[in-house]
Design an enzyme around this catalytic site. Sequence first.
Site: not given
Length: 177
Positions: A79, A66, A109, A83, A74
């Site tokens: 975003h 994680d 994630e 990414d 974010n």
Amino acid sequence: GKANLGHLWQYWDVTDQKNNLKRLESEAHLDPLTGLWNRRRFEQTLQETHEEAIRYNQPYSLVIVDIDHFKQVNDLHGHDAGDDALRLISEELSLRLRQSDRLSRWGGEEFVVLLPQTSLEGALRLANELRMRVRDLSHPVIGRITISLGVAEVGHNESPRQALRRADAALLQAKEN
């Protein structure tokens, strides 16, 4: 000559259909962002690995990964940066894994790694190495990224799902620490 041309076009049509089918199959099994296996493809392989492990009496382990503070990434950087972080982590994890290991994007994630023929001890060693490799990375926008990991060796008397729950509990423990 015209009959041959007709056959030629038929041949190309079939090729296009086959390519489209291949593309659809791979899209059904791959995460579009990272190119890793998606959850569905992973779960199929997990079941096969479980049956094989029981048949040959071999250990195997699972690692849930994680990205720490991903929501903040974010929120602070957008975003696209999120990414980027997902792609960066997936590439870094892929580089360290063996060919027989299976890395998948689990969702959000989270990633999950399937380690065939690997005991808990081996999986813990690998998890620690992955954590340190990622810690040494730096993203130009985000800066340092860290990950937390949960590890479980799958018992032959339990379902893979139960082991995933144990790995998830271990992950929550790691996040608290």
